[in-house]
Design a protein around this motif. Sequence first.
Motif, mmCIF file in Angstrom:
data_model
loop_
_atom_site.group_PDB
_atom_site.id
_atom_site.type_symbol
_atom_site.label_atom_id
_atom_site.label_comp_id
_atom_site.label_asym_id
_atom_site.label_seq_id
_atom_site.Cartn_x
_atom_site.Cartn_y
_atom_site.Cartn_z
ATOM 1 N N LEU A 10 0.825 -1.211 0.000
ATOM 2 C CA LEU A 10 0.000 0.000 0.000
ATOM 3 C C LEU A 10 0.863 1.267 0.000
ATOM 4 O O LEU A 10 0.609 2.198 -0.762
ATOM 5 C CB LEU A 10 -0.907 -0.044 1.228
ATOM 6 C CG LEU A 10 -1.996 1.017 1.324
ATOM 7 C CD1 LEU A 10 -2.997 0.849 0.192
ATOM 8 C CD2 LEU A 10 -2.699 0.930 2.670
ATOM 9 N N ALA A 11 1.898 1.268 0.844
ATOM 10 C CA ALA A 11 2.750 2.454 0.948
ATOM 11 C C ALA A 11 3.407 2.760 -0.391
ATOM 12 O O ALA A 11 3.502 3.921 -0.806
ATOM 13 C CB ALA A 11 3.807 2.254 2.032
ATOM 14 N N THR A 41 -12.263 4.009 -0.657
ATOM 15 C CA THR A 41 -12.075 2.829 0.194
ATOM 16 C C THR A 41 -13.283 1.899 0.208
ATOM 17 O O THR A 41 -13.351 0.981 1.028
ATOM 18 C CB THR A 41 -11.756 3.279 1.634
ATOM 19 O OG1 THR A 41 -12.702 4.292 2.026
ATOM 20 C CG2 THR A 41 -10.363 3.883 1.726
ATOM 21 N N SER A 47 -10.225 -0.701 8.706
ATOM 22 C CA SER A 47 -8.795 -0.672 9.027
ATOM 23 C C SER A 47 -7.978 -0.057 7.890
ATOM 24 O O SER A 47 -6.925 0.540 8.129
ATOM 25 C CB SER A 47 -8.296 -2.087 9.336
ATOM 26 O OG SER A 47 -8.596 -2.951 8.259
ATOM 27 N N LEU A 48 -8.464 -0.195 6.659
ATOM 28 C CA LEU A 48 -7.720 0.400 5.539
ATOM 29 C C LEU A 48 -7.684 1.925 5.643
ATOM 30 O O LEU A 48 -6.684 2.558 5.299
ATOM 31 C CB LEU A 48 -8.335 -0.012 4.190
ATOM 32 C CG LEU A 48 -7.597 0.565 2.975
ATOM 33 C CD1 LEU A 48 -6.227 -0.080 2.803
ATOM 34 C CD2 LEU A 48 -8.411 0.416 1.699
ATOM 35 N N ARG A 50 -7.573 3.612 8.338
ATOM 36 C CA ARG A 50 -6.534 3.928 9.327
ATOM 37 C C ARG A 50 -5.130 3.778 8.713
ATOM 38 O O ARG A 50 -4.253 4.622 8.925
ATOM 39 C CB ARG A 50 -6.695 3.035 10.554
ATOM 40 C CG ARG A 50 -6.137 3.648 11.822
ATOM 41 C CD ARG A 50 -6.312 2.770 13.024
ATOM 42 N NE ARG A 50 -7.633 2.783 13.621
ATOM 43 C CZ ARG A 50 -8.160 3.830 14.262
ATOM 44 N NH1 ARG A 50 -7.494 4.955 14.373
ATOM 45 N NH2 ARG A 50 -9.362 3.762 14.779
ATOM 46 N N GLU A 51 -4.927 2.724 7.944
ATOM 47 C CA GLU A 51 -3.617 2.531 7.291
ATOM 48 C C GLU A 51 -3.307 3.676 6.341
ATOM 49 O O GLU A 51 -2.173 4.171 6.282
ATOM 50 C CB GLU A 51 -3.609 1.224 6.482
ATOM 51 C CG GLU A 51 -3.563 -0.047 7.300
ATOM 52 C CD GLU A 51 -3.694 -1.269 6.388
ATOM 53 O OE1 GLU A 51 -2.933 -1.374 5.414
ATOM 54 O OE2 GLU A 51 -4.586 -2.103 6.648
ATOM 55 N N LEU A 52 -4.314 4.092 5.589
ATOM 56 C CA LEU A 52 -4.106 5.189 4.637
ATOM 57 C C LEU A 52 -3.797 6.486 5.368
ATOM 58 O O LEU A 52 -2.921 7.262 4.954
ATOM 59 C CB LEU A 52 -5.333 5.359 3.738
ATOM 60 C CG LEU A 52 -5.531 4.257 2.694
ATOM 61 C CD1 LEU A 52 -6.925 4.333 2.086
ATOM 62 C CD2 LEU A 52 -4.462 4.352 1.597
ATOM 63 N N ALA A 54 -2.314 6.776 8.149
ATOM 64 C CA ALA A 54 -0.933 6.686 8.638
ATOM 65 C C ALA A 54 0.061 6.994 7.518
ATOM 66 O O ALA A 54 1.204 7.381 7.780
ATOM 67 C CB ALA A 54 -0.672 5.298 9.216
ATOM 68 N N LEU A 55 -0.373 6.816 6.268
ATOM 69 C CA LEU A 55 0.493 7.122 5.120
ATOM 70 C C LEU A 55 0.296 8.555 4.639
ATOM 71 O O LEU A 55 0.787 8.936 3.580
ATOM 72 C CB LEU A 55 0.187 6.151 3.967
ATOM 73 C CG LEU A 55 0.525 4.678 4.246
ATOM 74 C CD1 LEU A 55 -0.025 3.785 3.145
ATOM 75 C CD2 LEU A 55 2.040 4.511 4.362
ATOM 76 N N THR A 230 -5.603 0.950 -3.705
ATOM 77 C CA THR A 230 -5.946 -0.139 -2.785
ATOM 78 C C THR A 230 -5.692 -1.507 -3.384
ATOM 79 O O THR A 230 -5.749 -2.508 -2.675
ATOM 80 C CB THR A 230 -7.441 -0.064 -2.407
ATOM 81 O OG1 THR A 230 -8.237 -0.246 -3.596
ATOM 82 C CG2 THR A 230 -7.788 1.278 -1.794
#
Length: 237
Positions: A10-11, A41, A47-48, A50-52, A54-55, A230
């Motif tokens: 993802l990153a 999304t 949770s995705l 939240r991951e995004l 964080a990026l 994604t």
Amino acid sequence: MTGLPGGGGLADRVASLREQLGDAARAAGRDPGELTLIAVTKFHPASLVRELAALGIRDVGESRHQEAAAKHAELELDGPPAVRWHFIGQLQSNKARAVRRYADAVHSVDRVSLVSALEGSGDSSERDLDVFVQVNLTDDPGRGGVPREELGPVVERVLAAEGLRLRGLMAVAGLGADPARDFAAVRELRDRVVLPLAPEAGALSMGMSGDWREAVAQGATHLRIGTAITGNRPLAA
Ligand SMILES: *Cc1c(COP(=O)(O)O)cnc(C)c1O
């Protein structure tokens, strides 16, 4: 390296897309800072989001109310990520009040009755909602959006509404159509119909995974990009 087919996490996909967006903006003589990247999304778990976040993703897009509301509520439970929620799907008027509770922007406003349903109550504790009026570039009413010739009255109704801030127009390129031509038509509608009524409402929400380059070249300010970030979506439940 472009596209990272099949590989990269993802990153990597976020970084690669950001870089490509910046290059496309500069190639079009535009400032990359004018572009808002909305990561779509839908069909993915909360949770995705939240991951995004964080990026460094600050904007997410969702197209179904039930799903969006559930994810928003789930994330509220333990420290919500600092993202703005963009509602981008067709919206029934009876869901409008509920969408307003979590959405910062609605991109799919396509009729006067929906403007009335989204309109604020005048309560000063209520946040203003950003609104994009969606234009239908096809002859198929099922695709959502206002027919071009009916755009003016919907724009005027948004401008007169309490608690709604008109940002500009939204469109999806027609299936099998030339996206550059479709996006140029949206820009032309903005210049001819929207700007004379609302000079501040020049935003253009257009461009998805398959056609964002054409959109950037035609002046898009808000890119709604799902699968290029994604990966493939899980099958719809
Ligand atoms: C799903 C969706 C997108 C993102 O599509 P991708 O092809 O996955 O980038 C953009 N806009 C709308 C209105 C959508 O429903």
